[in-house]
Design a protein around this motif. Structure first.
Motif, PDB file in Angstrom:
ATOM      1  N   PHE A  35       0.862  -1.172   0.000  1.00 59.30           N
ATOM      2  CA  PHE A  35       0.000   0.000   0.000  1.00 59.30           C
ATOM      3  C   PHE A  35       0.898   1.220   0.000  1.00 59.30           C
ATOM      4  N   GLU A  36       0.517   2.193  -0.798  1.00 56.26           N
ATOM      5  CA  GLU A  36       1.214   3.476  -0.785  1.00 56.26           C
ATOM      6  C   GLU A  36       0.193   4.542  -0.443  1.00 56.26           C
ATOM      7  N   ILE A  37       0.462   5.247   0.641  1.00 53.97           N
ATOM      8  CA  ILE A  37      -0.415   6.323   1.074  1.00 53.97           C
ATOM      9  C   ILE A  37       0.456   7.574   1.063  1.00 53.97           C
ATOM     10  N   GLY A  38       0.296   8.392   0.028  1.00 55.33           N
ATOM     11  CA  GLY A  38       1.258   9.473  -0.163  1.00 55.33           C
ATOM     12  C   GLY A  38       2.637   8.863  -0.318  1.00 55.33           C
ATOM     13  N   SER A  39       3.572   9.281   0.550  1.00 57.25           N
ATOM     14  CA  SER A  39       4.933   8.742   0.456  1.00 57.25           C
ATOM     15  C   SER A  39       5.153   7.583   1.428  1.00 57.25           C
ATOM     16  N   GLN A  40       4.119   7.148   2.128  1.00 57.69           N
ATOM     17  CA  GLN A  40       4.260   6.083   3.114  1.00 57.69           C
ATOM     18  C   GLN A  40       4.031   4.709   2.479  1.00 57.69           C
ATOM     19  N   ALA A  41       4.974   3.776   2.697  1.00 57.55           N
ATOM     20  CA  ALA A  41       4.840   2.410   2.171  1.00 57.55           C
ATOM     21  C   ALA A  41       4.487   1.443   3.292  1.00 57.55           C
ATOM     22  N   VAL A  42       3.457   0.644   3.054  1.00 57.14           N
ATOM     23  CA  VAL A  42       3.033  -0.365   4.036  1.00 57.14           C
ATOM     24  C   VAL A  42       2.868  -1.686   3.297  1.00 57.14           C
ATOM     25  N   LEU A  43       3.655  -2.668   3.701  1.00 54.96           N
ATOM     26  CA  LEU A  43       3.604  -3.985   3.062  1.00 54.96           C
ATOM     27  C   LEU A  43       2.850  -4.972   3.942  1.00 54.96           C
ATOM     28  N   PHE A  44       2.181  -5.899   3.281  1.00 56.15           N
ATOM     29  CA  PHE A  44       1.587  -7.015   4.000  1.00 56.15           C
ATOM     30  C   PHE A  44       2.158  -8.320   3.434  1.00 56.15           C
ATOM     31  N   MET A 138      -2.090  -8.308  21.917  1.00 55.40           N
ATOM     32  CA  MET A 138      -3.438  -8.859  21.749  1.00 55.40           C
ATOM     33  C   MET A 138      -4.187  -8.765  23.073  1.00 55.40           C
ATOM     34  N   ALA A 139      -4.073  -7.615  23.702  1.00 59.83           N
ATOM     35  CA  ALA A 139      -4.679  -7.456  25.026  1.00 59.83           C
ATOM     36  C   ALA A 139      -6.199  -7.354  24.951  1.00 59.83           C
ATOM     37  N   HIS A 140      -6.696  -6.876  23.812  1.00 57.31           N
ATOM     38  CA  HIS A 140      -8.141  -6.698  23.678  1.00 57.31           C
ATOM     39  C   HIS A 140      -8.612  -7.453  22.438  1.00 57.31           C
ATOM     40  N   ALA A 141      -9.898  -7.492  22.231  1.00 61.41           N
ATOM     41  CA  ALA A 141     -10.436  -8.160  21.044  1.00 61.41           C
ATOM     42  C   ALA A 141      -9.993  -7.422  19.782  1.00 61.41           C
ATOM     43  N   LYS A 142      -9.773  -6.130  19.919  1.00 65.43           N
ATOM     44  CA  LYS A 142      -9.402  -5.316  18.755  1.00 65.43           C
ATOM     45  C   LYS A 142      -8.228  -4.415  19.139  1.00 65.43           C
ATOM     46  N   ASN A 143      -7.291  -4.278  18.248  1.00 65.46           N
ATOM     47  CA  ASN A 143      -6.110  -3.474  18.529  1.00 65.46           C
ATOM     48  C   ASN A 143      -5.709  -2.694  17.296  1.00 65.46           C
ATOM     49  N   PHE A 144      -4.810  -1.724  17.495  1.00 65.33           N
ATOM     50  CA  PHE A 144      -4.364  -0.956  16.334  1.00 65.33           C
ATOM     51  C   PHE A 144      -2.954  -0.408  16.515  1.00 65.33           C
ATOM     52  N   VAL A 145      -2.327  -0.081  15.373  1.00 65.47           N
ATOM     53  CA  VAL A 145      -1.029   0.585  15.342  1.00 65.47           C
ATOM     54  C   VAL A 145      -1.209   1.828  14.478  1.00 65.47           C
ATOM     55  N   ALA A 146      -0.895   2.999  15.033  1.00 68.81           N
ATOM     56  CA  ALA A 146      -0.931   4.236  14.235  1.00 68.81           C
ATOM     57  C   ALA A 146       0.462   4.414  13.670  1.00 68.81           C
ATOM     58  N   ILE A 147       0.637   4.138  12.374  1.00 70.24           N
ATOM     59  CA  ILE A 147       2.005   4.131  11.850  1.00 70.24           C
ATOM     60  C   ILE A 147       2.480   5.502  11.404  1.00 70.24           C
ATOM     61  N   GLU A 148       1.574   6.320  10.963  1.00 76.51           N
ATOM     62  CA  GLU A 148       1.883   7.711  10.607  1.00 76.51           C
ATOM     63  C   GLU A 148       0.624   8.492  10.934  1.00 76.51           C
ATOM     64  N   PRO A 149       0.693   9.824  11.013  1.00 81.27           N
ATOM     65  CA  PRO A 149      -0.542  10.560  11.272  1.00 81.27           C
ATOM     66  C   PRO A 149      -1.601  10.218  10.222  1.00 81.27           C
ATOM     67  N   GLY A 150      -2.731   9.756  10.685  1.00 85.81           N
ATOM     68  CA  GLY A 150      -3.833   9.471   9.760  1.00 85.81           C
ATOM     69  C   GLY A 150      -3.785   8.109   9.086  1.00 85.81           C
ATOM     70  N   VAL A 151      -2.767   7.320   9.361  1.00 81.51           N
ATOM     71  CA  VAL A 151      -2.685   5.966   8.778  1.00 81.51           C
ATOM     72  C   VAL A 151      -2.687   4.960   9.927  1.00 81.51           C
ATOM     73  N   VAL A 152      -3.770   4.213  10.024  1.00 76.03           N
ATOM     74  CA  VAL A 152      -3.939   3.299  11.155  1.00 76.03           C
ATOM     75  C   VAL A 152      -4.132   1.879  10.636  1.00 76.03           C
ATOM     76  N   VAL A 153      -3.393   0.940  11.223  1.00 77.35           N
ATOM     77  CA  VAL A 153      -3.596  -0.478  10.909  1.00 77.35           C
ATOM     78  C   VAL A 153      -4.150  -1.134  12.164  1.00 77.35           C
ATOM     79  N   SER A 154      -5.386  -1.603  12.077  1.00 80.53           N
ATOM     80  CA  SER A 154      -5.974  -2.321  13.205  1.00 80.53           C
ATOM     81  C   SER A 154      -6.020  -3.800  12.854  1.00 80.53           C
TER      82      SER A 154
END
Ligand SMILES: [Zn+2]
Ligand SMILES: [Zn+2]
Length: 286
Positions: A35-44, A138-154
């Motif tokens: 994924f490319e979000i602006g200049s941010q690269a996120v691979l899966f 995995m402390a909760h049923a749902k979790n997230f990582v905010a990798i850059e402002p406005g880009v969140v991977v839950s």
């Protein structure tokens, strides 16, 4: 101005790579997408597809930068490209690997083993990028990582895949949501908590390893292998009110023609279905 968001499939196969004449249209590499979000690269995932992603990113970040890599699980088809991921050998880059820490196993050590003898001569000293590991809590049923402002991977855990389950990810940016759900066999559909988590997403990338007939084949059933059929993918897309479905993680024994048969089957029940196709860049708009 809106930030441009896109995804590119670099590997779309399950289990093992199958480059060749019968797979050239949709590709023969194992799971990896960017994924490319602006200049941010996120691979899966880091299957053999990540080699092509690496060459692309190596050119894209001549001045350095940070790449996030999220792993669904550590089966070999999802990590086997990592030692050949070119950005790891660029000292100007930082690579952050996110993966599940399961009891009784150390994910960082398991991944580092790929670089060590007898599997590889590289050793950890050979890695020149700044490489960091971030275990997913995995402390909760749902979790997230905010990798850059406005880009969140839950993320949420799905347990059917042998033996340690997988992580289902959802990347969200500026009102757009994309779900990556691979190796998620679910004969009865996603459980309610997972469906709530992904409900209404713009895109669902869902494994579709088998045509239904091959899954239930009396002499050679694939039940319990942890992989989905095309019908499971369609059912989950409908049940969770997904807008667009991409079938992914294809049986390596299928040629391009069988994938197109699969697509026709899927579209009978969910019109907005597409096949993941290697090197195809897809713009994600609201
Ligand atoms: Zn897999
Ligand atoms: Zn797997």
């Amino acid at each position: 101005m809106k930030t441009e968001m896109s995804m590119t499939f670099f590997g779309v196969r399950g289990s093992y790579p199958v480059p060749g004449r019968t797979t050239h249209r949709y590709g023969g590499n194992t799971s990896s997408l960017l994924f490319e979000i602006g200049s941010q690269a996120v691979l899966f995932d880091a299957g053999t597809g990540i080699l092509q992603a690496g060459r692309y990113l190596h050119q894209r970040y001549p001045e350095g930068g940070r790449i996030h890599l999220f792993l669904s699980h550590l089966h070999i088809d999802h990590i086997q490209g990592l030692p050949f991921f070119m950005p790891l050998y660029n000292p100007r880059l930082e690579i952050v690997v996110h993966c599940l820490e399961s009891s009784g196993s150390n994910s960082q050590q398991a991944i580092e083993a790929l670089f060590l003898p007898p599997y590889s001569p590289i050793t950890l000293k050979g890695i020149k990028a700044k490489l960091t590991f971030r275990p997913l809590a995995m402390a909760h049923a749902k979790n997230f990582v905010a990798i850059e402002p406005g880009v969140v991977v839950s993320y949420v855990k799905h347990d059917s895949h042998p033996r340690l389950g997988v992580i289902i990810y959802q990347l969200a940016h500026d009102g757009r949501r994309v779900v990556y759900a691979t190796d998620v066999e679910s004969p009865d559909g996603f459980e309610a908590a997972i469906c709530r988590f992904i409900h209404g997403a713009d895109i669902l990338i869902h494994d579709a390893q088998y045509l239904d007939a091959d899954y239930i084949n009396a002499g050679n059933s694939k039940k319990g292998y942890g992989h989905s059929t095309v019908s499971m993918a369609v059912r989950n897309a409908r049940q969770c009110a997904i807008k667009k479905l991409f079938l992914f993680h294809f049986n390596p024994e299928y040629g391009d023609q069988q994938l197109e048969d699969m697509l026709l089957q899927a579209r009978l029940k969910f019109k907005n279905t597409y096949l993941a196709q290697e090197l195809k860049k897809i713009k994600i708009r609201r």
